[in-house]
Design a protein around this motif. Structure first.
Motif, mmCIF file in Angstrom:
data_model
loop_
_atom_site.group_PDB
_atom_site.id
_atom_site.type_symbol
_atom_site.label_atom_id
_atom_site.label_comp_id
_atom_site.label_asym_id
_atom_site.label_seq_id
_atom_site.Cartn_x
_atom_site.Cartn_y
_atom_site.Cartn_z
ATOM 1 N N ARG A 66 17.483 -2.370 -18.435
ATOM 2 C CA ARG A 66 18.730 -1.883 -17.845
ATOM 3 C C ARG A 66 18.477 -1.066 -16.593
ATOM 4 N NH1 ARG A 66 22.617 -5.146 -19.439
ATOM 5 N NH2 ARG A 66 22.615 -5.440 -21.707
ATOM 6 N N LYS A 67 17.376 -1.326 -15.955
ATOM 7 C CA LYS A 67 17.024 -0.542 -14.771
ATOM 8 C C LYS A 67 18.046 -0.713 -13.659
ATOM 9 C CE LYS A 67 13.222 0.390 -11.589
ATOM 10 N NZ LYS A 67 11.862 0.040 -11.186
ATOM 11 N N GLN A 68 18.659 -1.912 -13.586
ATOM 12 C CA GLN A 68 19.573 -2.157 -12.485
ATOM 13 C C GLN A 68 20.838 -1.312 -12.579
ATOM 14 O OE1 GLN A 68 18.626 -4.288 -14.745
ATOM 15 N NE2 GLN A 68 20.253 -5.597 -15.497
ATOM 16 N N ASN A 69 21.057 -0.630 -13.707
ATOM 17 C CA ASN A 69 22.196 0.267 -13.833
ATOM 18 C C ASN A 69 21.868 1.678 -13.390
ATOM 19 O OD1 ASN A 69 23.952 -1.678 -14.823
ATOM 20 N ND2 ASN A 69 23.172 -1.442 -16.916
ATOM 21 N N ASP A 70 20.623 1.957 -13.036
ATOM 22 C CA ASP A 70 20.228 3.269 -12.578
ATOM 23 C C ASP A 70 20.675 3.458 -11.134
ATOM 24 O OD1 ASP A 70 17.653 4.786 -11.103
ATOM 25 O OD2 ASP A 70 18.493 5.764 -12.866
ATOM 26 N N ASP A 71 21.319 4.596 -10.857
ATOM 27 C CA ASP A 71 21.875 4.829 -9.519
ATOM 28 C C ASP A 71 20.802 4.802 -8.442
ATOM 29 O OD1 ASP A 71 24.313 5.012 -10.671
ATOM 30 O OD2 ASP A 71 24.637 7.140 -10.295
ATOM 31 N N GLU A 72 19.648 5.383 -8.726
ATOM 32 C CA GLU A 72 18.589 5.420 -7.722
ATOM 33 C C GLU A 72 18.069 4.016 -7.431
ATOM 34 O OE1 GLU A 72 14.329 7.700 -6.841
ATOM 35 O OE2 GLU A 72 15.465 8.109 -8.672
ATOM 36 N N PHE A 73 17.943 3.205 -8.473
ATOM 37 C CA PHE A 73 17.507 1.825 -8.275
ATOM 38 C C PHE A 73 18.537 1.065 -7.444
ATOM 39 C CE2 PHE A 73 17.826 -2.605 -9.718
ATOM 40 C CZ PHE A 73 16.565 -3.063 -9.374
ATOM 41 N N LEU A 74 19.818 1.248 -7.738
ATOM 42 C CA LEU A 74 20.872 0.579 -6.971
ATOM 43 C C LEU A 74 20.875 1.052 -5.526
ATOM 44 C CD1 LEU A 74 23.758 0.699 -9.602
ATOM 45 C CD2 LEU A 74 22.408 -1.291 -8.945
ATOM 46 N N ARG A 75 20.638 2.335 -5.336
ATOM 47 C CA ARG A 75 20.594 2.875 -3.966
ATOM 48 C C ARG A 75 19.466 2.239 -3.165
ATOM 49 N NH1 ARG A 75 16.656 4.941 -0.550
ATOM 50 N NH2 ARG A 75 17.596 6.334 0.963
ATOM 51 N N ASP A 76 18.248 2.206 -3.748
ATOM 52 C CA ASP A 76 17.100 1.639 -3.042
ATOM 53 C C ASP A 76 17.310 0.160 -2.745
ATOM 54 O OD1 ASP A 76 16.004 4.124 -3.286
ATOM 55 O OD2 ASP A 76 14.663 3.620 -4.934
ATOM 56 N N THR A 77 17.895 -0.546 -3.696
ATOM 57 C CA THR A 77 18.163 -1.970 -3.496
ATOM 58 C C THR A 77 19.152 -2.181 -2.362
ATOM 59 O OG1 THR A 77 17.749 -2.412 -5.839
ATOM 60 C CG2 THR A 77 19.002 -4.061 -4.615
ATOM 61 N N ALA A 78 20.226 -1.397 -2.359
ATOM 62 C CA ALA A 78 21.249 -1.548 -1.335
ATOM 63 C C ALA A 78 20.706 -1.236 0.057
ATOM 64 C CB ALA A 78 22.439 -0.633 -1.653
ATOM 65 N N GLY B 49 0.808 -1.219 0.000
ATOM 66 C CA GLY B 49 0.000 0.000 0.000
ATOM 67 C C GLY B 49 0.836 1.261 0.000
ATOM 68 N N SER B 50 0.231 2.337 -0.473
ATOM 69 C CA SER B 50 0.930 3.625 -0.563
ATOM 70 C C SER B 50 1.264 4.187 0.808
ATOM 71 C CB SER B 50 0.066 4.623 -1.337
ATOM 72 O OG SER B 50 -1.202 4.775 -0.719
ATOM 73 N N GLU B 51 0.395 3.931 1.810
ATOM 74 C CA GLU B 51 0.659 4.447 3.154
ATOM 75 C C GLU B 51 1.900 3.797 3.739
ATOM 76 O OE1 GLU B 51 -1.615 4.850 7.483
ATOM 77 O OE2 GLU B 51 -2.718 4.220 5.705
ATOM 78 N N PHE B 52 2.061 2.491 3.535
ATOM 79 C CA PHE B 52 3.242 1.789 4.027
ATOM 80 C C PHE B 52 4.494 2.332 3.343
ATOM 81 C CE2 PHE B 52 6.390 -1.594 3.804
ATOM 82 C CZ PHE B 52 6.407 -2.100 5.097
ATOM 83 N N ALA B 53 4.423 2.489 2.017
ATOM 84 C CA ALA B 53 5.581 2.987 1.275
ATOM 85 C C ALA B 53 5.964 4.386 1.725
ATOM 86 C CB ALA B 53 5.277 2.970 -0.226
ATOM 87 N N GLU B 54 4.968 5.225 2.045
ATOM 88 C CA GLU B 54 5.273 6.581 2.492
ATOM 89 C C GLU B 54 5.913 6.573 3.874
ATOM 90 O OE1 GLU B 54 3.162 10.986 2.488
ATOM 91 O OE2 GLU B 54 1.913 9.194 2.542
ATOM 92 N N MET B 55 5.437 5.688 4.761
ATOM 93 C CA MET B 55 6.045 5.594 6.086
ATOM 94 C C MET B 55 7.508 5.150 5.996
ATOM 95 S SD MET B 55 3.296 4.022 8.752
ATOM 96 C CE MET B 55 1.923 4.994 9.386
ATOM 97 N N PHE B 56 7.788 4.217 5.094
ATOM 98 C CA PHE B 56 9.131 3.671 4.938
ATOM 99 C C PHE B 56 9.820 4.282 3.724
ATOM 100 C CE2 PHE B 56 7.088 0.537 7.606
ATOM 101 C CZ PHE B 56 8.093 0.110 8.461
ATOM 102 N N ASP B 57 9.642 5.592 3.504
ATOM 103 C CA ASP B 57 10.218 6.202 2.314
ATOM 104 C C ASP B 57 11.739 6.194 2.325
ATOM 105 O OD1 ASP B 57 10.615 8.061 4.302
ATOM 106 O OD2 ASP B 57 9.532 9.686 3.328
ATOM 107 N N ILE B 58 12.357 5.902 3.471
ATOM 108 C CA ILE B 58 13.803 5.774 3.529
ATOM 109 C C ILE B 58 14.275 4.660 2.598
ATOM 110 C CG2 ILE B 58 13.666 4.196 5.498
ATOM 111 C CD1 ILE B 58 16.477 6.717 4.845
ATOM 112 N N LEU B 59 13.384 3.680 2.337
ATOM 113 C CA LEU B 59 13.726 2.547 1.482
ATOM 114 C C LEU B 59 13.504 2.838 0.007
ATOM 115 C CD1 LEU B 59 12.168 -0.340 3.612
ATOM 116 C CD2 LEU B 59 14.517 0.491 3.644
ATOM 117 N N GLY B 60 13.000 4.029 -0.313
ATOM 118 C CA GLY B 60 12.770 4.390 -1.710
ATOM 119 C C GLY B 60 11.734 3.499 -2.355
ATOM 120 N N ASP B 61 12.050 2.999 -3.559
ATOM 121 C CA ASP B 61 11.158 2.091 -4.275
ATOM 122 C C ASP B 61 11.727 0.669 -4.282
ATOM 123 O OD1 ASP B 61 9.337 4.115 -4.939
ATOM 124 O OD2 ASP B 61 10.572 4.738 -6.631
ATOM 125 N N GLY B 62 12.437 0.322 -3.207
ATOM 126 C CA GLY B 62 13.087 -0.977 -3.139
ATOM 127 C C GLY B 62 12.124 -2.125 -2.951
#
Length: 1030
Positions: free
Chosen positions: A291-303, A108-121
């Motif tokens: 090639r999304k995994q080469n995007d810095d923001e995607f790598l950041r959220d994953t890490a 849910g969007s509410e959960f994602a907003e609460m944990f926005d530190i995790l980005g779109d991971g």
């Protein structure tokens, strides 16, 4: 007595407060005699006293309540704060939500907003994003390279860092805060596993590194978001104070560390695939076209996701495990005997470290770890949000958007789940009579989640913990300090309670706990008195839905609470406030805003007193990307541009070229594309298709060039992407505080930087197109040919403007700037408004089959083969349906005005230089006083006369989708012709099924995107079907 009764009648909250105090006191005494553990749902304040009273041991109290309630009950928060949620520990409910009906219960969007530190991971993602990331993670975790690297990392860290640290403490006889040691150790291990780099957290002399401190502060801020109303922490975030300021600072630190690691790895540019997670994501790919995994923001959220998941699970489990060993020495002794028969390696200092292969046969050790996780799960609760109304297996009804909390902590302590000895620490329950490990259903043992979201790192995590535990037990004896009490901490992670979270609020919390424990009726009485104050301030307002203009902060709280539904919120309070209402800004802001949907005000500002409402400098500053084009211009500049645009758009040759090129684009581009999707049954975003189509068409009309944005591979066109970025920034400028906008502009950061980058792309793209057109004109003049090239007519607007340079009185760079501003304004007008209108129209058509049938019948009745603009005018019912769609979903949802001199509008509202006016076109189409009681219905018949069936024209002040007065849209007829041509090409051939959240038709209706153009927030996902005639 007369005064007393007058006071009671005038302010009934006073009598309510008095009655509540005495009645609830009696009710409390009755409850105390019953000795029930279920929390009391008090009037007004809900179950807040229970939460406050038991804040330090909330997990145990919730367990007691769930045990008495049959594993499920509803927690009620204070009135009006939307804090109610369902809490359960029933395995049947878990299996229902996590497995059988997985798609109905997303994060849910509410959960994602609460944990926005995790980005779109992976931990917060839903739908397609989650599926993609899950596939990637499964691939990584199954790779032998990664598993080997992870096992060698934990063994190396244990032998070279953890054991020497504990040995140092043992030599000096020091007391060790073991959880802190494990927190540092696990952070070090997780960081090394993700980046193949060392943080060196576990050092005898060094304090915890800033990265570790940042992760800790981020967790504390996320917990705070769980226990306060969303409006509270969102206000703190807006003001950048308190826990939200700490979280923002923590994000900066975390991002700095991670982006530096990503940059280092990219600089290395090694072709050899290393075993750490970052290298695996950067080097390997499931789908070569992705090639999304080469995007810095995607790598950041994953890490970030992997670091947070890994460090907390290991540290918390190890902490509670050794606490259990201290309390159950016979278990420790049996583990030690099991280890003595296993092979280990010797490290410097004569430490014995067990490798992964050797420890695999330590069955009893693993059983002890699983038993620890049963009683002390690292994540004590999971959270879901119901996407649709549902009934759980235990009979509990769940309505849409209900938050559901699953208590893992309580699940391990319920007799009906684990037996009468559920409170005992018994590793033997995990072993069969033959000595093998007994596996339990994951929905009963939820520590590693269950269903499609089951933890991919379960085996690696257990192996890591077994290596660490075995090495510590074999080399050291851990004893609990006498008198030290260990309790679970109230947190999103089940740390031990040591006061770190609550030291600064100790006195306030003691007072609240005292009142909540012994005298909750005082809290209810205080709440009633608060309602008295609130009523006193608002008793003379037209309706409670009107936003309150508070001292100092103005209407900022209401704006913040409704930030995700601005258009709906504005419609609600305008309907309650007579179609006009003043929104006051915080003290120090430039001025107030009058929001209106009154046609009389619109007619006055846009027509009768047009001269007093120029675009003005403020408007031009907000829309500076449009330069001095027709949308920004005032006075003589605007008058000249309007005359010229009117002459060009009225030219017969141009209109014929528009019709010809539109027909060609539809036949060669749109129809084949939709037919391809109909053939493979795939899902397509119709909004994206129409934006690409109208971008190509508008570019052809303006520049005489087809950029090919509408293609099967959906290419990225920098020009179009830059337009999207610019529109996002323009909306942000409407809602962000002016001082903040000035600061970001001065610093060159944030949205200002995004706009600057977009402008560079727009300027370069337009300059190239202008140069190309000049070159073609010169070549055509040299060849004596003024016809068509590449199938696109030279009757484009840029060619016409180049031919009338003398009329502009400009040359050189000034004329190039004029061409740039003019063409960009025309691109914005042509692309976005038409694509938005088509998207909403096809959504309404797909959800109103009766209207679709009538449109189809009209199209089949008329012979429109090779139809031009004149022929399309015969489609009266289609024209009515398009107008009805524009009434409900105007492409430009609001207009911005500012009065040059103060005056009073027909509604009685005062406006002037310090009070801007925003006209909500979106709301106007939903006002009962304007369109009748059926204003919310999609009914094209309202635009037709009866019984003749001719089109009924409405005055533009009531239907301002194409603006009003002297600034009425010059391309209105062309826009209708273009939309009709699209519908005529598509509807007879295809029908669409709107795809919901579960992949089938239906789901929640689309939400408008917060933008200056009324796009759909998440696009319009549809399945295309070929239409077969009866």
């Amino acid at each position: 007595m007369g005064f007393f009764w007058s006071l009671i009648l005038l302010y009934p909250e006073v009598s309510l407060a008095i009655i509540c105090f005495f009645w609830l006191s009696l009710f409390r005494l009755i409850r105390q005699r019953q000795k029930s553990t279920l929390p009391v749902n008090w009037p007004v304040i809900g179950m807040v006293p229970f939460l406050v009273q038991n804040l330090h041991y909330i997990h145990d109290k919730v367990t007691d309540a769930l045990r008495e309630a049959g594993c499920t009950f509803m927690v009620s928060g204070p009135w009006f704060l939307n804090m109610n949620f369902l809490i359960t520990c029933d395995p049947a409910n878990v299996n229902h939500c996590f497995n059988a009906n997985f798609n109905k219960y997303p994060k849910g969007s509410e959960f994602a907003e609460m944990f926005d530190i995790l980005g779109d991971g992976l931990l917060v993602a839903d739908s397609e994003s989650w599926e993609y990331q899950r596939r990637m993670a499964m691939y990584i975790f199954a790779a032998r390279t990664f598993r080997s690297f992870a096992m060698s990392t934990i063994a190396r860290k244990t032998g070279s860092v953890l054991l020497p640290y504990l040995d140092h403490m043992a030599k000096y006889g020091s007391e060790v805060e073991l959880e802190g040691v494990f927190m540092r150790f696990s952070l070090d291990v997780s960081y090394s596993t993700v980046f193949a780099a060392d943080l060196d957290c576990l050092s005898v002399s060094s304090p915890i590194p800033v990265f570790g401190q940042a992760t800790k502060e981020a967790e504390e801020a996320v917990l705070f978001r769980h226990v306060v109303p969303p409006s509270v922490w969102k206000l703190l975030r807006l003001l950048n104070v308190g826990s939200e300021k700490k979280l923002a600072n923590a994000k900066v630190v975390i991002n700095q560390f991670i982006y530096e690691e990503i940059a280092k790895r990219k600089e290395q540019a090694s072709n050899e695939v290393q075993g750490d997670i970052l290298s695996m994501y950067m080097k390997w790919s499931i789908n070569e076209s992705t090639r999304k995994q080469n995007d810095d923001e995607f790598l950041r959220d994953t890490a970030v996701g992997f670091i947070f998941a890994g460090k907390d699970l290991i540290a918390v489990t190890l902490t509670w495990f050794f606490y259990m060993m201290c309390k159950h020495p016979h278990v420790e002794e049996r583990i030690l005997q099991e280890l003595k028969g296993l092979q280990s390696s010797t490290w410097p200092g004569d430490f014995r470290v067990f490798e992964c292969d050797a420890i695999r046969s330590a069955i009893y050790l693993q059983a002890a770890l699983l038993e620890t996780l049963r009683l002390f799960p690292a994540t004590p609760f999971e959270e879901k949000e119901a996407l649709v109304d549902d009934v759980l297996p235990n009979g509990t009804k769940v309505s849409r958007n209900t938050r559901i909390i699953f208590s893992l902590y309580a699940m391990g302590r319920i007799e009906g789940i684990w037996g009468n000895d559920c409170m005992e620490f018994k590793p033997e329950r995990w072993m069969s009579k033959s000595g093998r490990l007994r596996h339990e259903p994951s929905y009963k043992f939820l520590s590693f989640n269950t269903g499609p979201r089951s933890c991919l790192g379960k085996d690696i995590s257990l192996s890591n913990m077994k290596i660490t535990v075995a090495s510590i037990i074999y080399n050291f004896k851990v004893e609990l300090v006498e008198g030290h009490e260990v309790m679970p901490q109230s947190s999103v992670i089940l740390h031990t309670q040591n006061g770190l979270m609550f030291q600064e609020m100790e006195l306030v919390q003691w007072l609240l706990a005292f009142v909540g424990d012994f005298y909750p009726e005082i809290m209810v009485t205080a709440a009633c008195l608060f309602l008295l104050f609130r009523r006193h301030r608002r008793r003379r307002r037209a309706a409670e839905r009107l936003p309150t203009n508070w001292p100092v902060i103005g209407a900022l709280p209401a704006i913040m609470v409704n930030a995700g539904r601005v258009h709906e919120w504005v419609t609600e309070f305008l309907a309650a406030g007579g179609m006009s209402h003043v929104i006051e800004g915080p003290w120090g802001s430039p001025g107030d805003v009058l929001v209106t949907a009154d046609p009389a005000n619109v007619a006055h500002m846009f027509t009768a007193n047009f001269g007093n409402y120029p675009k003005g400098k403020e408007f031009a500053a907000i829309f500076d990307v449009l330069g001095d084009g027709i949308f920004n211009a005032d006075g003589e500049s605007w008058a000249f541009q309007r005359r010229k645009a009117h002459a060009l758009l009225s030219d017969a040759a141009f209109r014929a070229a528009v019709a010809l090129n539109t027909a060609r684009k539809l036949a060669a581009g749109l129809v084949p594309l939709l037919d391809a999707f109909a053939g493979d049954g795939g899902v397509v975003d119709l909004q994206d298709v129409f934006m690409r189509l109208t971008f190509d068409l508008t570019a052809m009309f303006v520049f005489g060039v087809d950029p090919g944005c509408l293609a099967v591979d959906f290419p990225t066109v920098p020009f179009a992407a830059a337009m999207d970025d610019a529109e996002e920034v323009l909306f942000y400028r409407h809602v962000a505080p002016v001082p903040w906008l000035r600061l970001t502009r001065r610093l060159g950061v944030g949205h200002h930087r995004k706009m600057a980058n977009a402008r560079k792309v727009l300027d370069a793209s337009i300059a190239d197109l202008i140069a190309l057109r000049r070159h073609r004109r010169a070549a055509a003049a040299a060849a004596g040919d003024g016809g068509e090239r590449d199938g696109v007519s030279d009757a484009d607007l840029l060619t016409s403007y180049l031919a009338c340079q003398d009329e502009t009185g400009k040359d050189g760079a000034d004329f190039d700037a004029f061409l740039r501003d003019t063409t960009l304004n025309l691109m914005v007008a042509g692309r976005d408004t038409t694509s938005s209108a088509l998207t909403w129209f096809f959504y309404l058509l797909s959800t109103h089959p009766a209207v679709e049938s009538k449109v189809l019948a009209e199209l089949r009745c008329e012979n429109l083969a090779g139809a031009g603009e004149v022929d399309l005018k015969r489609l009266v019912y289609l024209h009515a349906a398009l107008s009805e769609s524009l009434r409900l979903y105007p492409p430009v949802p609001f207009e911005h005005k500012a009065a040059r001199s103060a005056e009073t509008l027909p509604s009685g509202a005062r406006v002037g230089p310090t009070r801007r006016v925003i006209v909500s076109l979106y709301s106007m189409g939903r006002m009962e006083s304007v369109w009748g009681k059926d204003c919310e219905e999609f009914r094209p018949e309202r635009w037709l006369t009866s019984p003749a069936g001719r089109f009924r024209h409405e005055r533009s002040s009531k239907f301002p989708a194409f603006n009003v007065g002297p600034r009425t849209c010059l391309g209105r007829d062309l826009a209708f012709a273009q939309m009709k041509a699209v519908v005529a090409a598509v509807v007879p051939r295809f029908r669409f099924t709107v795809v919901g959240g579960d992949g089938d038709g239906g789901g929640a209706p689309p939400k408008p995107k917060l933008s200056i153009i009324l796009h759909m927030r998440d696009g319009l996902k549809v399945k295309v079907h070929r239409r077969r005639e009866d």
